[in-house]
Motif scaffolding. Structure first.
Motif, PDB file in Angstrom:
ATOM      1  N   SER A  33       0.849  -1.191   0.000  1.00 37.15           N
ATOM      2  CA  SER A  33       0.000   0.000   0.000  1.00 37.15           C
ATOM      3  C   SER A  33       0.882   1.237   0.000  1.00 37.15           C
ATOM      4  O   SER A  33       1.996   1.208   0.514  1.00 37.15           O
ATOM      5  N   LEU A 100      -8.664  -5.690   1.360  1.00 39.37           N
ATOM      6  CA  LEU A 100      -8.022  -4.696   2.211  1.00 39.37           C
ATOM      7  C   LEU A 100      -8.170  -5.004   3.693  1.00 39.37           C
ATOM      8  O   LEU A 100      -8.954  -5.836   4.109  1.00 39.37           O
ATOM      9  N   ALA A 101      -7.416  -4.258   4.443  1.00 40.66           N
ATOM     10  CA  ALA A 101      -7.573  -4.173   5.889  1.00 40.66           C
ATOM     11  C   ALA A 101      -7.131  -5.408   6.642  1.00 40.66           C
ATOM     12  O   ALA A 101      -7.704  -5.763   7.649  1.00 40.66           O
ATOM     13  N   TYR A 103      -4.802  -5.303   8.911  1.00 44.40           N
ATOM     14  CA  TYR A 103      -4.243  -4.075   9.416  1.00 44.40           C
ATOM     15  C   TYR A 103      -2.880  -4.202  10.057  1.00 44.40           C
ATOM     16  O   TYR A 103      -2.359  -3.255  10.583  1.00 44.40           O
ATOM     17  N   GLY A 104      -2.280  -5.346   9.997  1.00 40.37           N
ATOM     18  CA  GLY A 104      -0.931  -5.496  10.518  1.00 40.37           C
ATOM     19  C   GLY A 104       0.106  -5.106   9.505  1.00 40.37           C
ATOM     20  O   GLY A 104       0.877  -5.934   9.031  1.00 40.37           O
ATOM     21  N   TYR A 105       0.099  -3.829   9.112  1.00 43.45           N
ATOM     22  CA  TYR A 105       1.020  -3.368   8.098  1.00 43.45           C
ATOM     23  C   TYR A 105       2.392  -3.073   8.676  1.00 43.45           C
ATOM     24  O   TYR A 105       2.529  -2.619   9.807  1.00 43.45           O
ATOM     25  N   PHE A 107       5.421  -0.564   7.801  1.00 42.38           N
ATOM     26  CA  PHE A 107       5.711   0.625   7.010  1.00 42.38           C
ATOM     27  C   PHE A 107       7.196   0.824   6.817  1.00 42.38           C
ATOM     28  O   PHE A 107       8.005   0.500   7.703  1.00 42.38           O
TER      29      PHE A 107
ATOM     30  N   TYR B  36      -1.496   2.362  15.813  1.00 41.79           N
ATOM     31  CA  TYR B  36      -0.142   2.540  15.310  1.00 41.79           C
ATOM     32  C   TYR B  36       0.527   3.684  16.051  1.00 41.79           C
ATOM     33  O   TYR B  36      -0.127   4.606  16.535  1.00 41.79           O
ATOM     34  N   PHE B  46       3.022  -0.680  13.805  1.00 35.58           N
ATOM     35  CA  PHE B  46       1.893  -1.411  14.381  1.00 35.58           C
ATOM     36  C   PHE B  46       2.151  -1.663  15.865  1.00 35.58           C
ATOM     37  O   PHE B  46       3.225  -2.118  16.251  1.00 35.58           O
ATOM     38  N   GLN B  49      -3.746  -4.805  17.967  1.00 35.03           N
ATOM     39  CA  GLN B  49      -5.023  -4.923  17.265  1.00 35.03           C
ATOM     40  C   GLN B  49      -5.964  -5.786  18.092  1.00 35.03           C
ATOM     41  O   GLN B  49      -5.527  -6.759  18.718  1.00 35.03           O
ATOM     42  N   ASP B  92     -12.349  -3.288   8.336  1.00 32.92           N
ATOM     43  CA  ASP B  92     -12.238  -4.727   8.101  1.00 32.92           C
ATOM     44  C   ASP B  92     -11.859  -4.975   6.653  1.00 32.92           C
ATOM     45  O   ASP B  92     -11.658  -4.052   5.875  1.00 32.92           O
ATOM     46  N   SER B  93     -11.778  -6.231   6.329  1.00 25.37           N
ATOM     47  CA  SER B  93     -11.223  -6.612   5.031  1.00 25.37           C
ATOM     48  C   SER B  93     -12.144  -6.270   3.869  1.00 25.37           C
ATOM     49  O   SER B  93     -11.760  -6.400   2.724  1.00 25.37           O
TER      50      SER B  93
END
Lengths: 116, 110
Positions: A33, A100-101, A103-105, A107, B36, B46, B49, B92-93
């Motif tokens: 992303s 998507l999402a 969320y454990g990106y 960077f 984050y 991160f 979560q 969400d996804s």
């Protein structure tokens, strides 16, 4: 494991020029992303690539385009640069299944682009 | 439009526990809550979560009440190096966008 690396770290361009920014994903990640972060603001989502295809896009004009390569590295291209394009451009990778999402990106440290 | 609301800034002192609350009144059933941390001129990192109740890892805890309309990031015994911007994300996804708000600027004082 290696993290996300971006190049170059800093760049100065003239208004109207084109720029290409590069990103190498973290080992084992298949999704990339890109984000634009203006000074004092949160990152703004540009788009995401999975399996070399764009699968999500934020509110950015078509002059912002990208590529993902078979090794999951990626490029962000910006045409016809404007002064407001000056920002920190962040790349993030993750292991996802094409949507998507996750969320454990992870960077990268970003590319600081200055348009004069 | 950001899905979350956080305080713009907070100050605390070294050794204190810091709690940053995020409001997400329109959270959907499948949404996760993610936090984050970002230092100047670096990409966000991160932290944690969660979906409901409580999640704890080596750096933070995340408390989510039953209605999930808010969440609280808890940083135990902060140090000067915890001075950073903290972002709360909800999604969400099935989302086609990922939205960061302006975050909370946490300033730790000696």
């Amino acid at each position: 494991e290696t993290g996300v690396t971006q190049s170059p770290t800093h760049l100065i361009k003239t208004r109207g020029q084109q720029v290409t920014l590069r990103c190498s994903s973290q080992s084992g990640h298949n999704t990339v992303s890109w984000y634009q972060q203006a000074l004092g603001q949160g990152p703004q989502f540009i788009f995401q690539y999975y399996r070399e295809e764009e699968n999500g896009r934020g509110n950015f004009p078509p002059r912002f385009s990208g590529l993902q390569f078979p090794n999951y590295s990626s490029e962000l291209n910006v045409n016809a640069l404007e002064l407001d394009d000056s920002a920190l451009y962040l790349c993030a990778s993750s292991f996802g299944t094409g949507i998507l999402a996750n969320y454990g990106y992870t960077f990268g440290s970003g590319t600081r682009l200055t348009v004069v | 439009l950001a899905k979350t609301t956080q305080p713009i800034s907070m100050d605390s002192y070294e050794g204190q526990e810091v709690n940053i609350t995020c409001s997400h009144n329109n959270i959907a059933t499948n949404d996760y809550i993610t936090w984050y941390q970002q230092f100047p001129s670096q990409g966000p990192r991160f932290i944690i979560q969660g979906y409901k109740t409580k999640v704890t890892n080596e750096v933070a805890s995340l408390f989510i009440p039953a209605d999930r309309k808010s969440s609280t990031l808890s940083l135990p015994r902060v140090s000067l190096s915890d001075t950073a911007v903290y972002y709360c994300l909800v999604g969400d996804s099935r989302d086609d966008k990922i939205i960061f708000g302006k975050g909370t600027r946490l300033h730790i004082l000696p």
